[in-house]
Design a protein around this motif. Structure first.
Motif, mmCIF file in Angstrom:
data_model
loop_
_atom_site.group_PDB
_atom_site.id
_atom_site.type_symbol
_atom_site.label_atom_id
_atom_site.label_comp_id
_atom_site.label_asym_id
_atom_site.label_seq_id
_atom_site.Cartn_x
_atom_site.Cartn_y
_atom_site.Cartn_z
ATOM 1 N N UNK A 25 0.839 -1.192 0.000
ATOM 2 C CA UNK A 25 0.000 0.000 0.000
ATOM 3 C C UNK A 25 0.875 1.242 0.000
ATOM 4 N N UNK A 26 0.614 2.160 -0.937
ATOM 5 C CA UNK A 26 1.250 3.474 -0.935
ATOM 6 C C UNK A 26 0.156 4.501 -0.705
ATOM 7 N N UNK A 27 0.440 5.499 0.125
ATOM 8 C CA UNK A 27 -0.587 6.456 0.503
ATOM 9 C C UNK A 27 -0.199 7.870 0.113
ATOM 10 N N UNK A 28 -1.229 8.674 -0.130
ATOM 11 C CA UNK A 28 -1.048 10.119 -0.290
ATOM 12 C C UNK A 28 -2.160 10.795 0.490
ATOM 13 N N UNK A 29 -1.804 11.893 1.131
ATOM 14 C CA UNK A 29 -2.753 12.649 1.929
ATOM 15 C C UNK A 29 -3.267 13.805 1.072
ATOM 16 N N UNK A 30 -4.589 13.900 0.950
ATOM 17 C CA UNK A 30 -5.199 14.890 0.053
ATOM 18 C C UNK A 30 -5.208 16.309 0.604
ATOM 19 N N UNK A 31 -5.180 16.452 1.922
ATOM 20 C CA UNK A 31 -5.342 17.790 2.488
ATOM 21 C C UNK A 31 -4.216 18.204 3.445
ATOM 22 N N UNK A 32 -3.108 17.486 3.406
ATOM 23 C CA UNK A 32 -1.964 17.826 4.249
ATOM 24 C C UNK A 32 -0.714 17.193 3.642
ATOM 25 N N UNK A 33 0.427 17.469 4.221
ATOM 26 C CA UNK A 33 1.689 16.930 3.751
ATOM 27 C C UNK A 33 1.711 15.414 3.976
#
Length: 162
Positions: A25-33
């Protein structure tokens, strides 16, 4: 091999472990760093995690390499995907070069590094991928986008081998 990308707002990122499927799983945060969000999950992650980082003029490959190397000491980090409007593969080369303890002397179309260091290197190897809009590439390996779905946690995109 399969790689799953979760793009989620910070408030729901705590559900990251429940979205893990068969692949990493790789994640990205939509509303923060994204790096800070994943660092805040230290101690809560039951499985290794990866990062999906968006590179731009204000956040280049060299800064991403520094963040990845630092975060790898806080969480079990196995993968990083680099997305950029242009030349993501070349930017991924820069990050790979900087994830060592060695002096880096490196030249490509996006960077010239002479006598550069990014110490300490991550405690274990990190696979660096580039995203070209539809596929992920790392060395000779290529993963293609197969599905995208919205879940209660965020948008989940699945990539696997051709």
């Amino acid at each position: 091999m399969e790689l799953v990308h979760l793009a989620a707002p910070f408030a729901t990122l705590r559900g990251v472990a429940s979205t893990a499927r068969e692949g990493p799983l790789v994640v990205s945060c939509l509303d923060a760093n994204t790096v800070l969000c994943v660092a805040s999950l230290r101690g809560e992650l039951a499985t290794p995690v990866g990062l999906w980082l968006e590179l731009n003029k204000g956040y280049g490959a060299q800064m991403a390499a520094r963040d990845v190397a630092t975060l790898a000491w806080l969480v079990d980090l196995h993968h990083v995907v680099l997305s950029a409007a242009h030349q993501s593969a070349e930017r991924a080369e820069v990050v790979r070069a900087l994830l060592t303890d060695d002096e880096v002397n490196f030249v490509n179309d996006v960077a010239t590094l002479r006598g550069a260091y990014n110490r300490p290197a991550p405690p274990s190897p990190i696979r660096v991928w580039s995203f070209d809009g539809t596929s992920l590439r790392s060395g000779d390996d290529r993963l293609t986008l197969r599905s995208r779905e919205r879940t209660d946690v965020g948008q989940v995109s699945t990539f696997d081998q051709d």
